[in-house]
Motif scaffolding. Sequence first.
Motif, PDB file in Angstrom:
ATOM      1  N   GLY A  11       0.813  -1.225   0.000  1.00 11.34           N
ATOM      2  CA  GLY A  11       0.000   0.000   0.000  1.00 11.34           C
ATOM      3  C   GLY A  11       0.843   1.270   0.000  1.00 11.34           C
ATOM      4  N   LEU A  12       2.021   1.210  -0.655  1.00  9.03           N
ATOM      5  CA  LEU A  12       2.918   2.375  -0.657  1.00  9.03           C
ATOM      6  C   LEU A  12       2.516   3.367  -1.740  1.00  9.03           C
ATOM      7  CD1 LEU A  12       6.563   0.984  -0.354  1.00  9.03           C
ATOM      8  CD2 LEU A  12       5.140   2.017   1.416  1.00  9.03           C
ATOM      9  N   PRO A  13       2.360   4.642  -1.405  1.00 12.67           N
ATOM     10  CA  PRO A  13       2.085   5.641  -2.442  1.00 12.67           C
ATOM     11  C   PRO A  13       3.381   5.988  -3.198  1.00 12.67           C
ATOM     12  CG  PRO A  13       2.204   6.683  -0.291  1.00 12.67           C
ATOM     13  CD  PRO A  13       2.396   5.211  -0.064  1.00 12.67           C
ATOM     14  N   PRO A  14       3.270   6.602  -4.392  1.00 10.32           N
ATOM     15  CA  PRO A  14       4.464   6.896  -5.200  1.00 10.32           C
ATOM     16  C   PRO A  14       5.485   7.788  -4.483  1.00 10.32           C
ATOM     17  CG  PRO A  14       2.484   7.177  -6.512  1.00 10.32           C
ATOM     18  CD  PRO A  14       2.023   6.927  -5.108  1.00 10.32           C
ATOM     19  N   GLU A  15       5.052   8.572  -3.491  1.00 15.16           N
ATOM     20  CA  GLU A  15       5.998   9.488  -2.822  1.00 15.16           C
ATOM     21  C   GLU A  15       6.994   8.773  -1.923  1.00 15.16           C
ATOM     22  OE1 GLU A  15       2.523  10.358  -3.980  1.00 15.16           O
ATOM     23  OE2 GLU A  15       2.331  10.034  -1.816  1.00 15.16           O
ATOM     24  N   ARG A  16       6.829   7.476  -1.705  1.00 13.18           N
ATOM     25  CA  ARG A  16       7.675   6.785  -0.730  1.00 13.18           C
ATOM     26  C   ARG A  16       8.984   6.228  -1.289  1.00 13.18           C
ATOM     27  NH1 ARG A  16       5.063   4.710   3.726  1.00 13.18           N
ATOM     28  NH2 ARG A  16       7.027   3.664   4.159  1.00 13.18           N
ATOM     29  N   PHE A  17       9.104   6.209  -2.618  1.00 11.28           N
ATOM     30  CA  PHE A  17      10.350   5.694  -3.219  1.00 11.28           C
ATOM     31  C   PHE A  17      10.433   6.205  -4.649  1.00 11.28           C
ATOM     32  CE2 PHE A  17       7.131   2.787  -4.659  1.00 11.28           C
ATOM     33  CZ  PHE A  17       7.572   2.290  -5.877  1.00 11.28           C
ATOM     34  N   GLU A  18      11.583   5.997  -5.285  1.00 13.68           N
ATOM     35  CA  GLU A  18      11.670   6.383  -6.697  1.00 13.68           C
ATOM     36  C   GLU A  18      12.434   5.326  -7.485  1.00 13.68           C
ATOM     37  OE1 GLU A  18      13.657  10.226  -6.411  1.00 13.68           O
ATOM     38  OE2 GLU A  18      15.614   9.313  -6.759  1.00 13.68           O
TER      39      GLU A  18
END
Length: 302
Positions: free
Chosen positions: A239-246
């Motif tokens: 449930g990770l949103p895109p802001e949590r990693f790249e």
Amino acid sequence: MPNALLIALSHNRRLRAFAERSPLGRRMARRFVAGESLADALAAVEASRGAGVTATLDHLGENVTTPAAAEQAAASAVESLEALHAGGFEANVSVKLTQFGLDLNAALVQRLLRSVAERAAALGGFVRVDMEGSAYTDRTLELVLATHAAGLPVGTVLQSALRRTAGDAERLIAAGIRIRLVKGAYREPVSLAFATKAEVDGSYRWLTERLLAAGNYPAIATHDPNIIAATLGAARQQGLPPERFEFQMLYGIRRDLQASLRRQGWRVRVYVPYGAEWYPYFMRRLAERPANLLFLLRNLLR
Ligand SMILES: Cc1cc2nc3c(=O)[nH]c(=O)nc-3n(C[C@H](O)[C@H](O)[C@H](O)COP(=O)(O)OP(=O)(O)OC[C@H]3O[C@@H](n4cnc5c(N)ncnc54)[C@H](O)[C@@H]3O)c2cc1C
């Protein structure tokens, strides 16, 4: 796994001197290098911005042999940070510690890394310390840990090819240090590194899951479509949103994949190398995929 002959040639001084001076060599390098000047690099960063992709700039150079060259490399990293900031981009650079004199003097490297990181901090930016061959891993981690402990915005890179990496990852996670995960571009002995692609990839997948669960804004740096798909699966499952990693990729490689990830709303950063000292970097790119060599030769013969 990197091709042994091409990695060996990447250390060849004569071939390097010849290639870096020859117009043909310089033309071939443009496949993976944005150009020789900072202006060339900024043009590539601007083009990436147009595609919704952020960037990190690498002024090419490694294994300097004089303190003056190390000072010059640090000054040029500061110049890159300032130029990015002035252009309205994030002030984000990637540096190599052998470029700051790691073969010469640890105190010099520490001072130079700190000075570049202080400038990045003043500009709201970030310094990524690339990971080089395994002879440098311990010293690189110690210098990054010390610089981070001083409150400065530095992160580093871990290589899934090395057997030690799971332990290093826990140490950096505990310190809250941002990790870029790569497979590893250097040739290493089997005592230190996994020997098969399956093992390197398996290690990468395991480390990705760990970093997504516990890391501080990890960078998943690969062009491997299977690993990228597995990363997206793990991110969705957690449930990770895109802001949590790249995701991160290298300049000139798999732009189609970069664009497709952006269309799906994921973050992508491109690593933009530039400068006259492109030979070792270029040879590592050929070593990763010897088919590149055939492609270049075919184009030359046309
Ligand atoms: C942003 C970034 C920073 C990096 N920083 C470091 C670092 O600090 N230290 C370090 O040791 N390594 C670094 N690397 C290099 C890394 O270790 C690998 O050597 C490189 O990324 C190739 O591995 P891969 O994960 O793409 O997978 P691979 O299994 O090698 O390749 C998967 C697919 O990607 C494509 N591909 C991969 N390489 C190339 C290429 N050269 N040319 C064309 N297509 C290619 C091909 O389609 C290939 O099938 C970095 C890589 C990236 C993306």
